[in-house]
Design a protein around this motif. Structure first.
Motif, short mmCIF file in Angstrom:
data_model
loop_
_atom_site.label_atom_id
_atom_site.label_comp_id
_atom_site.label_asym_id
_atom_site.label_seq_id
_atom_site.Cartn_x
_atom_site.Cartn_y
_atom_site.Cartn_z
N GLN A 50 0.85 -1.20 0.00
CA GLN A 50 0.00 0.00 0.00
C GLN A 50 0.89 1.24 0.00
O GLN A 50 1.63 1.48 0.95
N LEU A 51 0.80 2.04 -1.06
CA LEU A 51 1.70 3.17 -1.22
C LEU A 51 0.94 4.44 -1.60
O LEU A 51 -0.09 4.37 -2.27
N THR A 52 1.48 5.59 -1.18
CA THR A 52 0.92 6.88 -1.56
C THR A 52 2.01 7.72 -2.20
O THR A 52 3.07 7.95 -1.60
N PHE A 53 1.78 8.16 -3.43
CA PHE A 53 2.74 8.96 -4.17
C PHE A 53 2.17 10.35 -4.45
O PHE A 53 0.96 10.52 -4.62
N VAL A 95 7.73 13.89 1.53
CA VAL A 95 8.53 12.68 1.26
C VAL A 95 9.54 12.48 2.38
O VAL A 95 9.69 11.36 2.91
N ILE A 96 10.24 13.54 2.78
CA ILE A 96 11.24 13.43 3.85
C ILE A 96 10.59 12.96 5.15
O ILE A 96 11.14 12.12 5.87
N ASP A 97 9.40 13.50 5.44
CA ASP A 97 8.72 13.17 6.71
C ASP A 97 7.97 11.84 6.66
O ASP A 97 7.41 11.41 7.66
N GLY A 98 7.94 11.18 5.50
CA GLY A 98 7.31 9.87 5.40
C GLY A 98 5.81 9.90 5.15
O GLY A 98 5.15 8.85 5.15
N LEU A 100 4.50 10.81 2.32
CA LEU A 100 4.45 10.23 0.99
C LEU A 100 5.55 9.19 0.87
O LEU A 100 6.66 9.39 1.36
N ASP A 101 5.24 8.07 0.22
CA ASP A 101 6.25 7.02 0.03
C ASP A 101 7.20 7.36 -1.10
O ASP A 101 8.30 6.80 -1.19
N GLY A 102 6.78 8.25 -1.98
CA GLY A 102 7.61 8.67 -3.09
C GLY A 102 6.88 9.74 -3.86
O GLY A 102 5.69 10.00 -3.61
N SER A 103 7.57 10.39 -4.80
CA SER A 103 6.90 11.47 -5.52
C SER A 103 7.61 11.85 -6.81
O SER A 103 8.83 11.71 -6.94
N HIS A 104 6.82 12.31 -7.74
CA HIS A 104 7.23 13.13 -8.89
C HIS A 104 7.94 14.34 -8.29
O HIS A 104 7.43 15.00 -7.39
N MET A 105 9.16 14.62 -8.74
CA MET A 105 9.92 15.68 -8.09
C MET A 105 10.86 16.35 -9.10
O MET A 105 11.25 15.75 -10.10
N PHE A 279 11.62 10.49 -10.17
CA PHE A 279 10.78 9.90 -9.13
C PHE A 279 11.68 9.66 -7.92
O PHE A 279 12.73 9.03 -8.04
N VAL A 280 11.25 10.14 -6.75
CA VAL A 280 12.12 10.17 -5.57
C VAL A 280 11.50 9.43 -4.39
O VAL A 280 10.31 9.54 -4.11
N MET A 281 12.35 8.67 -3.72
CA MET A 281 12.02 8.03 -2.44
C MET A 281 13.15 8.33 -1.47
O MET A 281 14.23 8.74 -1.88
N THR A 282 12.92 8.14 -0.19
CA THR A 282 14.01 8.31 0.77
C THR A 282 14.92 7.09 0.72
O THR A 282 14.49 5.98 0.37
N LYS A 283 16.18 7.30 1.09
CA LYS A 283 17.12 6.18 1.16
C LYS A 283 16.63 5.16 2.19
O LYS A 283 16.75 3.94 1.99
#
Length: 461
Positions: A50-53, A95-98, A100-105, A279-283
């Protein structure tokens, strides 16, 4: 396999229901097609299904919309919500705060976060969303003053690309009348900021420097650049707050449709086939959910390929026009998405590569693309101190993750979704190029030499 069984069970239930309503033959065919298609995908052991972008309402968010609407996420066992966000800072923070799991950036956002400009965080990208897609638009008044300075072709139309040399006397005229010349861009580390700066500086127009004290980047500026969210660009131009802007589509074409401005150059002309969004996610997310990261990348690569296949753009325009995605009129979106671009009203020109989502290895996160953004951050003072050539390579390798892309692409080849020759043989660096509006050579393996090649901007030893 779990995703396949779940989908097949659901389809079987619906099929039985339709059977009682007389829909037997039609649904039987659809069921067979869906199961056959889904069975190609080797579903990974997904850690977080389950993901939110997030995304901003721009044409280049298309891979996210297509991956969702065409079922590519679901094929991977992913259940994705795609949510519009208000501005680029909000996207970065969420995204940094979690949240969003990832995003168009913006391509510059994860790079700036890793290089120490603005909010710092460990962000990664395994997928480049597109090439090109931006334009620089000026108000009708500015265009009327620029136009006499632009060469005309045999057909009487302006010769493109239009350089900022044509704008220089207009800026002087505004200055002599006591008006500061103001233009908009979407974010301090956006491609748009660096593209409009590059275009201006190539004509000897100083776009301003950043320092720790002047985060507006307006020291010595002949043009005052400020941030405006993309969807607000046309209204801000119409209000006279700014006299031009650099933005992605559909907001240049919107100015044409509303009759309030004229696009004068595209970023294809400023830097041919330049990288745009990522497309960006946190490490942390990628480290904790490696299979999920690969599965997301697989779905997005498929979406990019679908977008660049002949005949699919008209359907893509319909999808993007939906209110939950870009929400612009189909006619506005189609003006650039279907291989044309309109400058002055009625001056529509063929531009087949204005939006590229898959061709030319568009989805691969090349180190050389990321290093270009680092050189511009240093050129304009966002990176305040000189760095070694090694620093540029080391920094980008922490952020750009072609290893994840390669795992995803190898699986897609194995599944028959993409051909093997679509995987580039590369060390992560594109060859040196002069495909810029001023012909300056860019070699990512010599970032210091590149920075020093410009007459305007920082110089390093």
């Amino acid at each position: 396999m779990k995703s396949l069984l779940t989908k097949s069970t659901w389809i079987l239930s619906v099929s039985l229901l339709l059977l009682s309503c007389g829909g037997k033959e039609k649904k039987k065919t659809v069921t067979e097609e869906v199961v056959t298609e889904t069975s190609k995908t080797k579903t990974l052991d997904i850690e977080k299904p389950q993901l939110t972008f997030g995304f901003i309402k721009l044409t280049d968010m298309a891979p996210l919309a297509i991956a969702k609407e065409k079922g590519f996420f679901e094929d991977e066992g992913l259940f994705v919500s795609v949510e519009a966000q208000s501005n680029w800072k909000n996207i970065l923070d969420r995204v940094i705060d979690g949240q969003l799991d990832g995003s168009h950036m913006l391509a510059g956002q994860p790079i700036a976060a890793g290089a120490g400009f603005g909010r710092q965080a460990d962000l990664v990208t395994a997928f480049s969303m597109d090439l090109n897609g931006n334009g620089i638009t000026v108000s009708n008044d500015v265009w009327s003053k620029m136009k006499p300075n632009v060469p005309k072709g045999a057909d009487g139309k302006p010769v493109h690309p239009i350089k900022a040399d044509a704008l220089k006397p207009v800026i002087t005229e505004y200055k002599n009348s006591g008006k500061a010349f103001k233009m908009g861009m979407v974010f301090p580390v956006s491609t748009h900021n660096y593209e409009i700066r590059y275009w201006l500086a190539a004509a000897g127009i100083h776009p301003g420097m950043y320092t720790a004290e002047n985060v507006q980047g307006q020291i010595d500026a002949e043009v005052l650049l400020s941030v405006t969210p993309p969807p607000q660009m046309p209204a801000t131009l119409e209000a006279g707050t700014i006299f031009g802007y650099c933005v992605g589509e559909p907001w240049n074409q919107q100015a044409v449709f509303k009759g309030i401005g004229v696009p004068v150059v595209t970023n294809y002309d400023i830097w041919k086939n330049n990288p745009e969004k990522v497309f960006v996610m946190t490490k942390k997310f990628v480290d904790e959910n490696p299979n999920t990261a690969i599965a997301v990348t697989k779905a997005l690569i498929r979406a990019g390929k679908w977008l660049d296949e002949p005949g699919n753009r008209a359907e893509a325009v319909k999808i993007l026009s939906m209110s939950q995605y870009v929400g612009a009129d189909e006619a506005v979106l189609a003006n650039s998405m279907t291989g044309t671009f309109e400058f002055e009203k009625g001056d529509k020109r063929d531009m087949p590569d204005f939006n590229v989502f898959y061709k030319y290895n568009a989805t691969y996160p090349f180190y050389s693309d990321g290093i270009w953004f680092l050189t511009q951050m240093r050129r304009w003072g966002q990176i305040p101190e000189a760095k070694s050539a090694a620093w540029y390579e080391e920094t980008i390798k922490e952020i750009y993750r072609p290893d994840i892309w390669k795992k995803a692409a190898d699986l897609l080849v194995e599944e028959g979704h993409i051909p093997a020759n679509d995987i580039p043989t590369t060390d992560g660096y594109k060859p040196a190029t002069t495909d810029f509006i001023d012909g300056t050579k860019y070699d990512a393996k010599d970032p210091i030499g590149y920075i020093n090649s410009f007459s305007i901007g920082n110089k390093d030893k």
